[in-house]
Design an enzyme around this catalytic site. Sequence first.
Site, PDB file in Angstrom:
ATOM      1  N   ASN A 153       3.981  26.370 -34.241  1.00 11.35           N
ATOM      2  CA  ASN A 153       3.321  27.422 -33.271  1.00 11.35           C
ATOM      3  C   ASN A 153       3.191  28.645 -34.082  1.00 11.35           C
ATOM      4  OD1 ASN A 153       1.848  28.831 -31.860  1.00 11.35           O
ATOM      5  ND2 ASN A 153       2.066  28.007 -30.158  1.00 11.35           N
ATOM      6  N   PHE A 154       2.771  28.933 -35.339  1.00 13.00           N
ATOM      7  CA  PHE A 154       2.322  30.210 -35.999  1.00 13.00           C
ATOM      8  C   PHE A 154       1.828  31.242 -35.473  1.00 13.00           C
ATOM      9  CE2 PHE A 154       4.516  28.699 -40.681  1.00 13.00           C
ATOM     10  CZ  PHE A 154       5.690  28.661 -39.799  1.00 13.00           C
TER      11      PHE A 154
ATOM     12  N   ASN B 162      -6.266  28.489 -34.567  1.00 12.12           N
ATOM     13  CA  ASN B 162      -5.472  28.199 -32.725  1.00 12.12           C
ATOM     14  C   ASN B 162      -6.691  29.538 -31.696  1.00 12.12           C
ATOM     15  OD1 ASN B 162      -4.688  29.324 -30.223  1.00 12.12           O
ATOM     16  ND2 ASN B 162      -2.276  28.371 -31.100  1.00 12.12           N
ATOM     17  N   THR B 163      -6.509  30.091 -30.659  1.00  7.58           N
ATOM     18  CA  THR B 163      -7.494  30.968 -30.353  1.00  7.58           C
ATOM     19  C   THR B 163      -7.692  32.821 -30.666  1.00  7.58           C
ATOM     20  OG1 THR B 163      -6.731  31.741 -28.818  1.00  7.58           O
ATOM     21  CG2 THR B 163      -7.615  29.619 -27.868  1.00  7.58           C
TER      22      THR B 163
ATOM     23  N   ASN C  94      -8.420  32.608 -22.605  1.00 11.07           N
ATOM     24  CA  ASN C  94      -6.816  32.471 -22.012  1.00 11.07           C
ATOM     25  C   ASN C  94      -5.731  33.426 -22.561  1.00 11.07           C
ATOM     26  OD1 ASN C  94      -4.313  31.022 -23.409  1.00 11.07           O
ATOM     27  ND2 ASN C  94      -6.295  30.465 -24.715  1.00 11.07           N
TER      28      ASN C  94
ATOM     29  N   CYS D   2       0.066  31.768 -31.409  1.00 10.08           N
ATOM     30  CA  CYS D   2       0.005  32.107 -30.011  1.00 10.08           C
ATOM     31  C   CYS D   2      -0.079  33.847 -30.402  1.00 10.08           C
ATOM     32  CB  CYS D   2       1.436  31.634 -29.122  1.00 10.08           C
ATOM     33  SG  CYS D   2       0.737  32.013 -27.690  1.00 10.08           S
TER      34      CYS D   2
HETATM   35  C1  LIG Z   1      -4.817  27.717 -22.019  1.00  8.11           C
HETATM   36  C2  LIG Z   1      -5.042  27.439 -23.310  1.00  8.11           C
HETATM   37  C3  LIG Z   1      -3.748  27.157 -23.432  1.00  8.11           C
HETATM   38  C4  LIG Z   1      -2.985  26.792 -25.080  1.00  8.11           C
HETATM   39  N1  LIG Z   1      -1.927  27.006 -25.302  1.00  8.11           N
HETATM   40  C5  LIG Z   1      -1.473  26.615 -26.879  1.00  8.11           C
HETATM   41  C6  LIG Z   1      -0.283  26.115 -26.782  1.00  8.11           C
HETATM   42  O1  LIG Z   1       0.220  26.153 -26.530  1.00  8.11           O
HETATM   43  N2  LIG Z   1      -0.267  25.801 -28.433  1.00  8.11           N
HETATM   44  C7  LIG Z   1      -0.696  26.075 -29.493  1.00  8.11           C
HETATM   45  O2  LIG Z   1      -0.470  25.754 -30.278  1.00  8.11           O
HETATM   46  N3  LIG Z   1      -2.066  26.352 -28.608  1.00  8.11           N
HETATM   47  C8  LIG Z   1      -2.488  26.640 -27.551  1.00  8.11           C
HETATM   48  N4  LIG Z   1      -4.067  26.770 -27.214  1.00  8.11           N
HETATM   49  C9  LIG Z   1      -4.972  26.735 -28.579  1.00  8.11           C
HETATM   50  C10 LIG Z   1      -5.664  25.305 -28.286  1.00  8.11           C
HETATM   51  O3  LIG Z   1      -4.653  24.278 -29.486  1.00  8.11           O
HETATM   52  C11 LIG Z   1      -6.827  25.184 -29.799  1.00  8.11           C
HETATM   53  O4  LIG Z   1      -6.553  25.744 -30.712  1.00  8.11           O
HETATM   54  C12 LIG Z   1      -7.666  26.174 -29.310  1.00  8.11           C
HETATM   55  O5  LIG Z   1      -8.312  26.581 -27.303  1.00  8.11           O
HETATM   56  C13 LIG Z   1      -9.408  26.080 -29.750  1.00  8.11           C
HETATM   57  O6  LIG Z   1      -9.470  25.106 -29.708  1.00  8.11           O
HETATM   58  P1  LIG Z   1     -11.138  24.715 -28.907  1.00  8.11           P
HETATM   59  O7  LIG Z   1     -11.986  25.505 -28.781  1.00  8.11           O
HETATM   60  O8  LIG Z   1     -10.774  23.359 -29.100  1.00  8.11           O
HETATM   61  O9  LIG Z   1     -10.507  24.941 -27.050  1.00  8.11           O
HETATM   62  C14 LIG Z   1      -4.449  26.766 -25.627  1.00  8.11           C
HETATM   63  C15 LIG Z   1      -5.722  26.786 -26.037  1.00  8.11           C
HETATM   64  C16 LIG Z   1      -5.759  26.838 -24.253  1.00  8.11           C
HETATM   65  C17 LIG Z   1      -7.696  27.293 -23.414  1.00  8.11           C
END
Ligand SMILES: Cc1cc2nc3c(=O)[nH]c(=O)nc-3n(C[C@H](O)[C@H](O)[C@H](O)COP(=O)(O)O)c2cc1C
Length: 378
Positions: A150-151, A217-218, A87, A153
């Site tokens: 959120n440190f 986070n990602t 994403n 994004c």
């Molecule tokens: C489309 C999308 C939007 C996201 N937006 C945020 C966000 O606004 N704030 C945040 O802290 N993490 C955001 N994340 C990260 C997720 O909260 C999570 O940390 C990450 O996807 C890893 O978890 P998973 O393996 O279960 O997907 C986002 C992830 C995705 C896929």
Amino acid sequence: MANRSTTFTGIHFENPFLLSSAPPTESESNILRAFEAGWGGVVTKTIGLHPVVNVVGAKAKFMRTSPDDAYVSMKKRPGAALHSSWNWELISDKALDWWVPRIRRIKEAFPNRVLIASIMAGSGNDKELRNWQTLAEACQDAGADGLELNFSCPHMDRKDMGSNIGKDEGLCSVVTEAVKAAAKVPVWTKLTPATHDIVVEAAACFRGGADAIVSSNTFPSLPIIDPETLEFEINVDGLVSSGGLGGPAILPMSLCNMARMCQAFPGKAFSGIGGVSDFAQALSYFLLGCGTVQVCTAAMLDQAVGPNVIKRLLAGLDQFMDKHAADGWTSIEDFRGIRRDRMVAQSAIRRPAGDEYQGGYDIVEGYAAPDRAAAANA
Ligand SMILES: Cc1cc2nc3c(=O)[nH]c(=O)nc-3n(C[C@H](O)[C@H](O)[C@H](O)COP(=O)(O)O)c2cc1C
């Protein structure tokens, strides 16, 4: 009877499973559906004060891999299994005054479920630090049970925001301290995995007064280039920027970061995220020392808020505790962290005994063997 409930950073949870900050928690209706489905808590999509405009077109897609050739692609094809999400979505495009009445209504409807408000501002000057406090005060006054900073994004161009804070121990500490000065509720910090040594930033957050660390986070990543069109599988006008990888592909990497932090701070609170879709993965995070676990990608693929995912997580937890009833385990605290100390330095791993160990080299066979024998006899 096994007890699903837990207390994490002083907050009571009916169960330790949360939807993480992401599309599943971007609206009031989603969050209400999530609580009806049984999630113990949610972290709202990140709320900020600056204007947010996302890229044209898709903000998130899923990559799948086929069993015969391990090809990883966003193209849908029969028999392919989920590999990851990708994403480049920014934080919530809804303003703080859109969120405040909704947080209030959600908490009125579900007073016993946990709502954590994810917030984000800059860090370049005192006005930005004050923005963090404005967000914190507004969300806690509306009824949020806690705050997640959120440190992490990965899509921010601004040097003083998102994962750029999470890569700078000074900023981690200063921002956490500023929020703690205004917060009446627990403060969690969500760190980026895109750093050399996440233990350094975790220490800085704890120095600033953080009540828990959230990870991951990602991970920074690109979509693949289509071999036919020679274009990135997701692009706008042929252009792409580094985005975030989530889902099954990041589970082992996120576990590694979590293991290192849980070892460095065994008495502190951690919330694990990354690649969880079933209890087996959540269990790894608990065994390393996490007290709660969060889910994004798996929930996005299950009716947007994961009703089947939470059902599986709860059933898995119940079965696991039943299986270990004879060990006297009646709550998560009975097994949390029992594998915390199993990750050690490579040199501390046992080698084959005595002569069998060749210093990392195989015994050379064939034409090279006589030279080896001669050298050994010399
Ligand atoms: C489309 C999308 C939007 C996201 N937006 C945020 C966000 O606004 N704030 C945040 O802290 N993490 C955001 N994340 C990260 C997720 O909260 C999570 O940390 C990450 O996807 C890893 O978890 P998973 O393996 O279960 O997907 C986002 C992830 C995705 C896929």
